[in-house]
Design a protein around this motif. Structure first.
Motif, PDB file in Angstrom:
ATOM      1  N   PRO A 192      26.658  12.195 -22.368  1.00 26.72           N
ATOM      2  CA  PRO A 192      27.853  13.002 -22.645  1.00 26.72           C
ATOM      3  C   PRO A 192      27.543  14.499 -22.668  1.00 26.72           C
ATOM      4  CG  PRO A 192      27.051  12.050 -24.679  1.00 26.72           C
ATOM      5  CD  PRO A 192      26.202  11.490 -23.567  1.00 26.72           C
ATOM      6  N   TYR A 193      26.273  14.857 -22.771  1.00 26.15           N
ATOM      7  CA  TYR A 193      25.891  16.262 -22.860  1.00 26.15           C
ATOM      8  C   TYR A 193      26.161  17.018 -21.561  1.00 26.15           C
ATOM      9  CZ  TYR A 193      23.594  14.502 -27.000  1.00 26.15           C
ATOM     10  OH  TYR A 193      23.342  13.893 -28.191  1.00 26.15           O
ATOM     11  N   ILE A 194      25.970  16.359 -20.442  1.00 29.53           N
ATOM     12  CA  ILE A 194      26.193  17.009 -19.155  1.00 29.53           C
ATOM     13  C   ILE A 194      27.658  17.440 -19.040  1.00 29.53           C
ATOM     14  CG2 ILE A 194      26.105  16.730 -16.648  1.00 29.53           C
ATOM     15  CD1 ILE A 194      23.350  16.755 -18.012  1.00 29.53           C
ATOM     16  N   PHE A 195      28.570  16.562 -19.404  1.00 36.46           N
ATOM     17  CA  PHE A 195      30.004  16.880 -19.335  1.00 36.46           C
ATOM     18  C   PHE A 195      30.328  18.072 -20.234  1.00 36.46           C
ATOM     19  CE2 PHE A 195      34.426  16.072 -20.833  1.00 36.46           C
ATOM     20  CZ  PHE A 195      35.068  16.297 -19.635  1.00 36.46           C
ATOM     21  N   ARG A 196      29.790  18.078 -21.442  1.00 36.78           N
ATOM     22  CA  ARG A 196      30.051  19.191 -22.374  1.00 36.78           C
ATOM     23  C   ARG A 196      29.492  20.506 -21.840  1.00 36.78           C
ATOM     24  NH1 ARG A 196      28.097  16.806 -27.928  1.00 36.78           N
ATOM     25  NH2 ARG A 196      28.110  14.772 -26.968  1.00 36.78           N
ATOM     26  N   GLU A 197      28.290  20.474 -21.326  1.00 38.44           N
ATOM     27  CA  GLU A 197      27.682  21.689 -20.785  1.00 38.44           C
ATOM     28  C   GLU A 197      28.434  22.181 -19.557  1.00 38.44           C
ATOM     29  OE1 GLU A 197      23.511  21.010 -20.171  1.00 38.44           O
ATOM     30  OE2 GLU A 197      23.218  20.469 -22.265  1.00 38.44           O
ATOM     31  N   LEU A 198      28.902  21.261 -18.738  1.00 37.55           N
ATOM     32  CA  LEU A 198      29.661  21.638 -17.558  1.00 37.55           C
ATOM     33  C   LEU A 198      30.983  22.297 -17.953  1.00 37.55           C
ATOM     34  CD1 LEU A 198      29.878  19.665 -14.314  1.00 37.55           C
ATOM     35  CD2 LEU A 198      31.886  20.810 -15.193  1.00 37.55           C
ATOM     36  N   ARG A 199      31.660  21.755 -18.948  1.00 35.93           N
ATOM     37  CA  ARG A 199      32.913  22.374 -19.410  1.00 35.93           C
ATOM     38  C   ARG A 199      32.671  23.791 -19.916  1.00 35.93           C
ATOM     39  NH1 ARG A 199      35.675  18.589 -23.624  1.00 35.93           N
ATOM     40  NH2 ARG A 199      33.525  18.609 -24.288  1.00 35.93           N
TER      41      ARG A 199
END
Length: 75
Positions: free
Chosen positions: A15-22
């Motif tokens: 889930p960290y990738i999605f948060r960092e991308l946002r």
């Protein structure tokens, strides 16, 4: 940077990738509101509410990572 397209990659269960991308996307659009963002992802539905063009990885993911043997090859 008007008219420039930026590419992002988001795949896998983290889930960290999605948060960092946002976060990256919000920073990008604050600095360059006319920029276009395309996200290559194995979960395109996660990007329905964001101002990006999601591109499903689908079967390409296995080919681009050599069947999962080399995950960072996709970059």
């Amino acid at each position: 940077m008007s008219g420039t397209t930026f590419l992002y990659i988001d795949y896998g269960p983290s889930p960290y990738i999605f948060r960092e991308l946002r976060y990256s996307l919000s920073t990008l659009l604050a600095e360059a509101p006319d920029a276009r963002a395309v996200v290559y992802t194995d979960k395109p539905q996660a990007y329905d509410a964001l101002p990006v063009t999601p591109r499903p990885l689908g079967a390409d993911l296995a080919a681009w990572t050599r069947g999962g043997a080399y995950n960072h090859r996709i970059k």
